[in-house]
Design a protein around this motif. Structure first.
Motif, PDB file in Angstrom:
ATOM      1  N   LEU B 485      27.005  49.242  39.600  1.00 19.56           N
ATOM      2  CA  LEU B 485      28.070  49.247  38.589  1.00 19.56           C
ATOM      3  C   LEU B 485      29.362  48.697  39.191  1.00 19.56           C
ATOM      4  O   LEU B 485      30.072  47.895  38.568  1.00 19.56           O
ATOM      5  CB  LEU B 485      28.304  50.676  38.055  1.00 19.56           C
ATOM      6  N   VAL B 486      29.649  49.134  40.419  1.00 20.92           N
ATOM      7  CA  VAL B 486      30.875  48.661  41.078  1.00 20.92           C
ATOM      8  C   VAL B 486      30.768  47.156  41.356  1.00 20.92           C
ATOM      9  O   VAL B 486      31.743  46.410  41.214  1.00 20.92           O
ATOM     10  CB  VAL B 486      31.133  49.473  42.363  1.00 20.92           C
ATOM     11  N   GLU B 487      29.568  46.733  41.687  1.00 20.91           N
ATOM     12  CA  GLU B 487      29.363  45.304  41.906  1.00 20.91           C
ATOM     13  C   GLU B 487      29.707  44.528  40.626  1.00 20.91           C
ATOM     14  O   GLU B 487      30.394  43.508  40.668  1.00 20.91           O
ATOM     15  CB  GLU B 487      27.894  45.078  42.296  1.00 20.91           C
ATOM     16  N   PHE B 488      29.240  45.061  39.503  1.00 26.19           N
ATOM     17  CA  PHE B 488      29.557  44.415  38.224  1.00 26.19           C
ATOM     18  C   PHE B 488      31.057  44.488  37.934  1.00 26.19           C
ATOM     19  O   PHE B 488      31.698  43.487  37.596  1.00 26.19           O
ATOM     20  CB  PHE B 488      28.772  45.078  37.087  1.00 26.19           C
ATOM     21  N   GLY B 489      31.600  45.678  38.107  1.00 29.88           N
ATOM     22  CA  GLY B 489      33.015  45.872  37.783  1.00 29.88           C
ATOM     23  C   GLY B 489      33.912  44.974  38.618  1.00 29.88           C
ATOM     24  O   GLY B 489      34.866  44.380  38.104  1.00 29.88           O
TER      25      GLY B 489
END
Lengths: 607, 742
Positions: B485-489
């Motif tokens: 998720l952090v990678e996406f964010g």
């Protein structure tokens, strides 16, 4: 769900839900039509409508709670609604009410044991020139007295239904007074005057043709500006100027609204204008739409005028069928749709921003202004809202020219005006007279003079919110500026004439009763002030007054004046202040006598 | 970011003042200390101009104008203190008082009533009203909301806060004119709502009152103690109104703290668990198979003796910490386990994977968002959770952002959550597929239904047009999914920030302070020798080098001989059978508790502890905001978890030299990553931002196994163990409703 609705009603609901840009707008008509079938607004109905319109239950509930025509308990089969507002009071409305009350023998709004009747005292029904008036369900019965009211009840109980007197109450059909200048009313009295064919035979839709094919929107606005047409709803704002405020570059849709919520006591002119010549209004609205590039119009008509709404709906249907409404009108490429929308009993909805809230399906609370409707109006879009009489004047202006129209009245007060002369005159009626027509001639000549040879004591010149004029002010010309100069307002054209036997304290009391009943409750000074004053004036009139009350009545009214959220507070304050000022001696007399010195005379009023 | 508004100059009462160009006159006046009175005007709610109290003179305008609707204009000349203005105010108050009862001596609001204050300042002493007042009897809208019609001045604050602030719209206006009244939403005249009590709190008079407080006291007889709420992870400040060692009311009228005036039902009323008659007051010792009351000495001696007996086998003793104990207690607990007993077997019911977030942020401390940031965000991405129920303050802030700042909310959820109404885009995913949704956002095909994939694609496209998104996620995402998720964010434009949503008042603190088998305080890996060495030096003890057992492992049969539970009820939380076997059949079971929970009933010894409102310390909310607890009540007979652990460390002859929570906090502030906060901020009752970072967390340290991170999914009307002992929470009928109905 326990709720049983007829297929017809369900079908009507489906139509209503589709006919507005925002679904919630259908709420008030749905409530009213459902009540017509179910007898009252039940909790089940509220839940049902909430679901139908995707609203929360409380939103439906609070909207329903606002409108006085919507009931939470079943009424009798015949619900008798007796008007006792000033015009009716002057001609015996209370005697009619008393007769109805005694015969029903139950508290107001409660059905009799056999379920045949229920009754209530109501505010102005817009039948002032046919006073006293009573509505039985939606049917109007006018020019009643106590005996006739009793006879009507006998017939209703016997299962008979005497023909209501809906048509042209108080107008002199076909036989105008020689002083009248019939512009808007010129088709009154024609056979089948509501039909499109009659309308077409008498100049109908020619102005529209001209406006669509020979004029630019700017030219239409210019023509209306030239006519000096000022708003007939009461404020007298120049109509052409109002139209020119609509932003031309706004990407939002624009709307035209005809304010047909005629409720100002003493005023009953929009009713015959729609009842007898609906196409004139429709034509005026289409032209207004063309002028500001609006393609949707609404006629917001007070709920009591149900039969007028039906006439309008028939006329609208006919206009659609013949290509005067809808797409590509008269081949011009201009589209215009029109909806007639019923209110449900609220004077406040005659205030333009409250009307829009109501049309959006909410409680009729006025809005903060600015922004004004021309910029942010219905559904947040630019909106032109004009009185029925104003819009009905437009076809003649376009056809014959603004200059011609302006020339009918004095400077800056173009055209004619429909005056509703009611009260103690021999011939109450709606008269179309040129602006600036002298008040004395209106009473003595046009309306046949004072009844029973009495002397005139006072005149309310423009609906109950305008300060009273005394007998000494009868030479005032009836146009906006002259009446303003005399310290009052031309208002909505409701001229209520009072003779020497009239108790002015009682008039003040009845006026305040109205405004207290109609105060929406939004702002403190109006909500609390009107009721306080009503209670004081009731006490004072009944003989419980104190000397200091006289000054206090005036002071409290002044504490409301100019401080309320909308003009209703001013409307309540202004007549009160003027009555205390001009008829202070009558207040003193009440103090001296310990009761109303006019009581006996008032009891004898009527016929 | 929007450009700061230009300012204009205007004159008020002869003073030249400056105000932002788009500000309301009433606010401009307030900003320079000129008070313009009002009832209906309320910052953040829609304008009414109904009470007419704020009428002022404006030059070149014939009539008085309402300062609450007029926008300041350059050169405007305003007068707020002329005889005309004074008379108008007096007249409005006189009108109001015509129907307002003069029952101040028995009214709850007496002493803190805005109407009373205004009449005192601007009003007339004498009443000229002789007529009969409008009257309707008092109504009970709900167990917590009473409505007293005659007192209502119809300012419509309650109606607006319920509609605009709460998006509940349980209140409307009934009747009209002078008979206008506040209308509850059920046909029988009662409420069905979130029972938040905002309507009562915002009422300027005594028209809306709460059952909990009615007729109990007068405001001036109470003391006011602002402290973080003991319930959810949002950390609202609740001001406890206390008299005679009893909490009579909770509110936050001074609007300080991260929540301003917001409180939910729990923050406002559910303090009552502390006064519940079933609170444990005496230690309980199992004697002849029954738990019997014992003295503190007997109980502590027993625990010390049994722990000593098991001490030779430290790997077979486990500690289960709490989501509700203070940071200082959490710190002490894990230090006790690691240094006194010598085990890393310490864990708690993890309700969010904070560790995974710390790891994924890879040392960037600027990527934490605070709770208040949600109220002014440009865009929010919410994955999982139901903030309306689990995080009422964050939901309130998100709604405020949407309403007042045009925040765009994007939500991915397995349920049809209420915040969907605020969402610009909402994608419903199959239950348990939140992590798969994240993968889809990252562009992998995955197995989600085609229409969900398409909707997620559109959501991604919309997010890619935003800047500075705040990403908020629930316990549905843990371990590697958080990293993804952090990678996406972090790919989104602007500076993306994050909030992980954990359930309870100090869920975050338990993780931050190392109540974890594999991580030391500040997320330092146990396995990392450097990290271990630093803490060994500080604590003057040697630490086991291997990660301990996690909570589920501790319950495996035969793993543990002793289980030490602090402020937790694993039987219920982890859905175990009601037997000691279900907890791995330990020989010794010690429980610190307020109530005789299912777990406590199985214990050998139960130690009654102080509630959050009875002790000092700090909580860290789910956004990482650190706040100080202020003791509102003197604990009676019970002890704090802190004291118990400290005393036991002495009894076990490995004393922990931290005498007080203050001393522990000092050590935490000095030593724990991200806790280097200003003491002044804490002491003044404000929240201090923590930002734990550790760029060195190895992947395996955050490869959280399934079944360890999960939310209890409390509703607005439940709160774990505490909620079961709150009579107010139990009294509202909505507790029994399906959630979707609210």
């Amino acid at each position: 769900m326990a709720l049983q609705l007829s297929p017809q009603l369900r079908q009507r609901f489906e139509q209503l839900k589709k006919r507005y840009p925002v679904r919630r707008s259908a709420l008030v008509p749905m409530l009213l039509y459902a009540q017509d079938e179910l007898g009252y607004v039940s909790p089940d109905l509220i839940a049902y409508l909430a679901e139908e319109l995707h609203l929360r239950r409380v939103q439906v509930d609070e909207t329903a709670a606002y409108y006085s025509m919507l009931r939470r308990q079943p009424a009798g089969k015949h619900h008798l609604q007796v008007c006792t507002n000033v015009a009716c009071m002057l001609r015996g409305g209370y005697a009619v009410l008393e007769q109805v009350r005694q015969r029903c023998g139950v508290p107001p709004k409660t059905p009799t044991a056999d379920g045949v009747f229920s009754y209530e005292e109501v505010e102005c029904l817009g039948a002032c020139t046919g006073a006293p008036a009573m509505q039985v369900n939606y049917d109007y019965y006018e020019n009643l007295d106590a005996r006739q009211a009793g006879e009507l009840m006998n017939q209703l109980r016997a299962g008979k239904k005497p023909a209501p007197v809906p048509y042209a109450s108080g107008t002199q059909l076909g036989e105008p007074h020689p002083a009248e200048v019939r512009v808007l009313t010129r088709r009154f009295g024609l056979p089948d005057s509501t039909s499109l064919d009659t309308y077409l035979k008498h100049d109908g839709y020619q102005a529209l043709d001209k406006a669509l094919k020979q004029m630019t929107p700017e030219q239409i606005i210019q023509e209306v500006k030239r006519s000096n047409l000022r708003g007939r709803g009461g404020a007298g704002f120049p109509a052409g100027m109002k139209w020119s405020f609509v932003p031309k570059d706004s990407p939002k849709p624009k709307y035209i609204i005809a304010n047909a919520d005629e409720s100002e006591p003493g005023t009953c002119k929009d009713r015959p204008l729609m009842e007898l010549d609906p196409h004139q209004l429709i034509e005026g609205m289409i032209i207004a739409g063309r002028a500001v590039n609006a393609h949707q119009g609404f006629i917001y008509i007070r709920g009591e005028y149900r039969y007028v709404l039906e006439i309008l709906e028939r006329a609208i249907t006919e206009a659609y069928e013949r290509g005067y409404l809808g797409k590509n009108i008269l081949g011009s490429g201009f589209d215009f749709d029109l909806v007639a929308h019923s209110g449900a009993g609220a004077y406040e909805c005659g205030e333009e921003s409250a009307l829009m809230e109501s049309l959006e399906g909410k409680r009729g609370y006025p809005r903060i202004r600015p922004p004004f409707p021309a910029v942010v109006g219905l559904y947040g879009c630019p909106t032109v809202i004009n009185n029925v009489e104003t819009l009905s004047s437009v076809p003649a202006i376009i056809l014959k020219g603004g200059e011609w129209y302006a020339g009918l009245g004095p400077p800056k007060n173009g055209g004619t005006r429909l005056f509703c002369v009611s009260g103690h005159v021999n011939k109450p009626g709606i008269y179309e007279l040129p602006m600036g027509f002298p008040l004395r001639r209106m009473i003595e000549e046009v309306a046949g003079g004072m009844r029973n040879g009495k002397k005139c004591k006072a005149v309310i010149p423009g609906g109950s919110s305008t300060p009273v004029l005394t007998a000494a002010q009868l030479d005032t010309p009836m146009d906006f500026d002259s009446v303003a100069k005399a310290g009052s307002m031309l208002g909505s054209g409701g001229v209520m004439v009072m003779d020497e036997d009239t108790c002015m304290v009682d008039v003040a009391r009845r006026i305040m009763h109205f405004y207290a009943h109609e105060s929406c409750g939004w702002c403190i000074p109006c909500r609390e002030g009107t009721t306080w004053l009503r209670k004081m004036l009731e006490r004072f009139h009944a003989g419980g007054g104190r000397r200091e009350d006289i000054a206090q009545i005036s002071e409290l009214a002044k504490n409301m004046l100019g401080k309320t959220f909308c003009p209703l507070g001013d409307a309540a304050a202004m007549p009160t202040i003027s009555i205390v000022e001009k008829f202070r001696d009558e207040f003193e007399e009440h103090l001296r006598a310990g009761d109303c010195p006019y009581a006996r005379a008032a009891a004898g009023v009527g016929r | 970011m929007p450009e700061p508004p230009k300012s204009v100059q205007l004159s008020v009462d002869g003073r030249t003042i400056e105000a932002p160009a788009d500000s309301l006159l009433i606010e401009a006046c307030k900003s320079v200390g000129i008070e313009v009175p009002s009832f209906c005007y309320y910052p953040g709610l829609s304008l009414q101009a109904a009470c007419r109290m704020c009428l002022v003179e404006i030059e070149k305008t014939p009539k008085l104008q309402t300062a609450c609707t007029v926008i300041v204009q350059p050169g405007m000349v305003v007068r707020t203190a002329t005889p005309q203005v004074h008379d108008a105010r007096k007249a409005m108050l006189e009108f109001l008082l015509t129907n307002h009862p003069l029952d101040c001596p028995v009214c709850d609001k007496g002493g803190e009533c805005e109407l009373q204050d205004m009449v005192f300042r601007y009003g007339a002493a004498e009443s000229r009203f002789l007529e009969e007042k409008e009257h309707q009897p008092e109504q009970k809208f709900s167990p917590v909301v009473y409505f007293d019609y005659p007192r209502c001045i119809l300012c419509f604050r309650c109606v607006r806060v319920c509609d605009e602030g709460m998006d509940v719209k349980a209140l409307g206006v009934g009747q009209r004119g002078v008979r206008s009244t506040i209308l509850p939403n059920r046909p029988d005249g009662t409420l069905e709502c979130e029972e938040c009590g905002m309507c009562i709190d915002i009422c300027p008079v005594g028209a809306l009152t709460s059952d909990a407080y009615r007729y109990k006291t007068r405001p001036w007889e109470m003391e006011f103690v602002g402290t973080p709420c003991a319930h959810c992870g949002d950390g609202c400040k609740t001001t406890l109104n206390v008299r005679n060692n009893e909490i009579l009311r909770g509110n936050n009228r001074d609007k300080t703290g991260i929540n301003g005036e917001f409180l939910c039902l729990k923050g406002r009323y559910a303090f009552d668990y502390v006064h519940h008659p079933e609170r444990l007051r005496r230690p309980l010792l199992r004697r002849a198979a029954r738990l019997e009351e014992a003295t503190w000495d007997e109980a502590l001696d027993f625990v010390a003796r049994r722990l000593k007996e098991l001490a030779g086998d430290p790997g077979r003793i486990g500690f289960l910490g709490s989501n509700r104990t203070t940071n200082e207690e959490n710190y002490l607990l894990q230090r006790f386990a690691r240094t006194v007993v010598g085990t890393n077997n310490v864990d708690h019911h993890r309700t969010a994977d904070y560790a995974a977030l710390v790891a994924a942020l890879a040392g960037d401390a600027t990527r934490y968002a605070a709770s208040g940031d949600l109220a002014r965000a440009q865009a929010v991405l919410l994955v999982g959770n139901d903030p309306t129920h689990n995080h009422p303050l964050l939901a309130w802030n998100i709604r405020a952002g949407v309403r007042l700042w045009g925040t765009r909310l994007y939500a991915v959820n397995a349920r049809d959550i209420k915040l969907r109404r605020q969402a610009t885009r909402f994608v419903q995913v199959p239950a348990g597929q939140e992590a798969a949704a994240v993968e889809t956002l990252l562009g992998s095909a995955g197995n989600l239904p085609a229409e969900v994939q398409k909707a997620l694609g559109e959501l991604r496209a919309a997010l890619e047009k935003e800047s500075g998104v705040i990403v908020v996620f629930g316990a549905e995402l843990y371990g590697g999914a958080v990293a993804r998720l952090v990678e996406f964010g972090n790919r989104l434009p602007g500076h993306t920030r994050y909030i992980a949503l954990g359930d309870y008042s100090n869920s975050r603190g338990a993780a931050d302070l190392g109540v974890l088998p594999h991580l030391l305080p500040g997320y330092a890996p146990v396995a990392n020798a450097d990290a271990r060495r630093r803490w060994e030096q500080l604590w003057n003890a040697s630490l086991p080098a291997l990660a301990g057992l996690n909570a589920r492992q501790m319950f495996e049969p035969g793993r543990l001989r002793g289980l030490y539970v602090v402020g937790a009820n694993p039987i219920k939380t982890f859905g175990r059978a009601n037997t000691r076997e279900a907890l791995g059949a330990p020989e010794l079971l010690v429980v610190h508790e307020l109530f005789l929970t299912e777990t406590a009933q199985l214990a050998d010894v139960v130690l009654p502890v102080a509630a959050a409102y009875e002790k000092e310390g700090t909580f860290t909310n789910t956004c990482g905001e650190l706040q100080r607890l202020r003791r509102a009540l003197d604990p009676v007979d019970v002890r704090t978890d802190f004291d118990i652990l400290r005393l036991l460390s002495h009894a076990l002859e490995k004393p922990i030299p931290l005498r007080t929570p203050e001393a522990a906090l000092e050590e935490i502030r000095r030593e724990v990553s991200g806790y280097q906060v200003s003491l002044a901020t804490l002491l003044t009752g404000e929240a201090a931002r923590t930002a734990p970072v550790d760029g060195r967390l190895p992947k395996e340290a955050v490869a959280t196994p399934a079944g360890l991170v999960f939310s209890s999914d409390d509703s607005l009307f439940t709160s774990g163990t505490l909620g079961r002992f709150s009579r107010v929470l139990d009294s509202v009928h909505e507790r029994k409703l399906p959630r979707s109905q609210l």
